[in-house]
Motif scaffolding. Structure first.
Motif, PDB file in Angstrom:
ATOM      1  N   ALA A   1      25.962  35.248  18.939  1.00 30.22           N
ATOM      2  CA  ALA A   1      24.648  35.689  18.293  1.00 30.22           C
ATOM      3  C   ALA A   1      23.723  36.314  19.246  1.00 30.22           C
ATOM      4  O   ALA A   1      23.230  37.595  18.887  1.00 30.22           O
ATOM      5  N   LEU A   2      23.469  35.634  20.204  1.00 28.60           N
ATOM      6  CA  LEU A   2      22.286  36.028  21.003  1.00 28.60           C
ATOM      7  C   LEU A   2      22.724  37.266  21.740  1.00 28.60           C
ATOM      8  O   LEU A   2      22.071  38.387  22.124  1.00 28.60           O
ATOM      9  N   ALA A   3      23.931  37.321  22.042  1.00 34.10           N
ATOM     10  CA  ALA A   3      24.519  38.592  22.892  1.00 34.10           C
ATOM     11  C   ALA A   3      24.484  39.907  21.895  1.00 34.10           C
ATOM     12  O   ALA A   3      24.126  40.905  22.345  1.00 34.10           O
ATOM     13  N   LEU A   4      24.674  39.615  20.769  1.00 32.34           N
ATOM     14  CA  LEU A   4      24.717  40.852  19.521  1.00 32.34           C
ATOM     15  C   LEU A   4      23.388  41.321  19.683  1.00 32.34           C
ATOM     16  O   LEU A   4      23.228  42.663  19.677  1.00 32.34           O
ATOM     17  N   ALA A   5      22.359  40.597  19.480  1.00 37.33           N
ATOM     18  CA  ALA A   5      21.040  40.959  19.624  1.00 37.33           C
ATOM     19  C   ALA A   5      20.597  41.546  20.563  1.00 37.33           C
ATOM     20  O   ALA A   5      19.648  42.532  20.734  1.00 37.33           O
ATOM     21  N   ALA A   6      20.901  40.961  21.763  1.00 40.85           N
ATOM     22  CA  ALA A   6      20.280  41.392  23.045  1.00 40.85           C
ATOM     23  C   ALA A   6      20.743  42.779  23.395  1.00 40.85           C
ATOM     24  O   ALA A   6      20.220  43.626  23.894  1.00 40.85           O
ATOM     25  N   ASP A   7      22.168  43.003  23.049  1.00 41.20           N
ATOM     26  CA  ASP A   7      22.667  44.251  23.452  1.00 41.20           C
ATOM     27  C   ASP A   7      22.263  45.307  22.384  1.00 41.20           C
ATOM     28  O   ASP A   7      21.938  46.533  22.933  1.00 41.20           O
TER      29      ASP A   7
ATOM     30  N   GLY B   1      28.137  46.325  24.535  1.00 35.91           N
ATOM     31  CA  GLY B   1      27.129  46.303  25.510  1.00 35.91           C
ATOM     32  C   GLY B   1      27.549  45.155  26.307  1.00 35.91           C
ATOM     33  O   GLY B   1      28.408  44.458  25.998  1.00 35.91           O
ATOM     34  N   SER B   2      26.971  45.413  27.275  1.00 38.26           N
ATOM     35  CA  SER B   2      27.299  44.413  28.582  1.00 38.26           C
ATOM     36  C   SER B   2      27.449  42.833  28.318  1.00 38.26           C
ATOM     37  O   SER B   2      28.384  41.876  28.551  1.00 38.26           O
ATOM     38  N   ARG B   3      26.386  42.223  27.510  1.00 40.41           N
ATOM     39  CA  ARG B   3      26.502  40.878  27.178  1.00 40.41           C
ATOM     40  C   ARG B   3      27.389  40.480  26.255  1.00 40.41           C
ATOM     41  O   ARG B   3      28.018  39.270  26.361  1.00 40.41           O
ATOM     42  N   THR B   4      27.878  41.081  25.089  1.00 45.46           N
ATOM     43  CA  THR B   4      28.745  40.856  24.302  1.00 45.46           C
ATOM     44  C   THR B   4      30.351  40.977  24.857  1.00 45.46           C
ATOM     45  O   THR B   4      30.947  40.317  24.678  1.00 45.46           O
ATOM     46  N   ALA B   5      30.433  42.233  25.638  1.00 48.59           N
ATOM     47  CA  ALA B   5      31.481  42.168  26.531  1.00 48.59           C
ATOM     48  C   ALA B   5      31.919  41.187  27.377  1.00 48.59           C
ATOM     49  O   ALA B   5      33.136  41.042  27.448  1.00 48.59           O
TER      50      ALA B   5
END
Length: 215
Positions: free
Chosen positions: A35-41, A198-202
């Motif tokens: 969830a954090l990765a989706l938001a951050a990207d 994006g990089s964090r989700t990837a």
């Protein structure tokens, strides 16, 4: 003449309660990390968009707030249990007079250029009218935009595209696949991965792939 630049509001729930239908989508990855990765990207792409002057993240989650500040966003506290539309209204109320948009925090494939194209389209045409971008299936909304002097008046939730249209907002129909691809389910995440995450989700998806290959 230079184009107006936008303030963009990005509400994010507490991570433990966010994106419940995605729970378990990446085996071995804690749900809050996804969830954090989706938001951050999403936020990183918003801030990289040349049409955006400021991003405001509305949240009560300390990890989200820290990540948002690290990326350069302004953080506003959310009202407990007030809901998504109240968060959008709260963020919009903190913006000085000007162009304001609300965007969902689950667009991990978002490309800044596509967001810029949608915001530019929102500035064109009939004046004094809100515009919205439906999601890929067509029933939801990923972006709602309002010109100066017009309330954002968000109607997010089930059937939000129809609700926004009924409230007088006009749909934008440009070719912006990464903007339209919100992620609610594992199938949505796979579709977003096909567009390029994006990089964090990837990075989280890459952690899971070797385990699947080994199995």
């Amino acid at each position: 003449m230079s184009q107006p630049r936008w303030a963009v509001v990005v509400p994010v729930k507490r991570l433990g309660a966010a994106k419940s239908r995605l729970r378990g989508a990446l085996v071995g990855v804690p749900h809050e990390e996804l969830a954090l990765a989706l938001a951050a990207d999403t936020l990183r792409a918003v801030l990289a968009c040349p049409a955006v002057a400021e991003a405001l993240v509305v949240t009560n989650d300390a990890r989200v707030a820290a990540a948002a500040r690290a990326l350069g966003a302004r953080v506003l506290p959310d009202e407990p249990d007030a809901g998504l539309n109240a968060a959008f209204r709260h963020g919009a109320a903190a913006v000085p007079a000007g162009w304001v948009a609300g965007i969902t925090a689950d667009l991990p494939a978002l490309r800044p250029a596509e967001l810029a194209g949608a915001l530019l389209a929102a500035q064109n045409g009939r004046t004094g009218v809100r515009r919205f971008v439906p999601d890929a299936p067509g029933g939801g909304t990923v972006l709602l935009a309002a010109p100066p002097g017009v309330d954002l008046d968000p109607r997010f939730g089930v059937g939000s595209a129809a609700a926004h249209a009924a409230s007088g907002a006009l749909a934008l129909t440009g070719d912006w696949p990464s903007l339209r691809r919100d992620v609610d389910t594992a199938a949505d995440l796979a579709d977003a991965a096909a567009l390029g995450l994006g990089s964090r989700t990837a990075a989280l998806v890459e952690v899971v792939r070797p385990a699947r290959a080994a199995g």
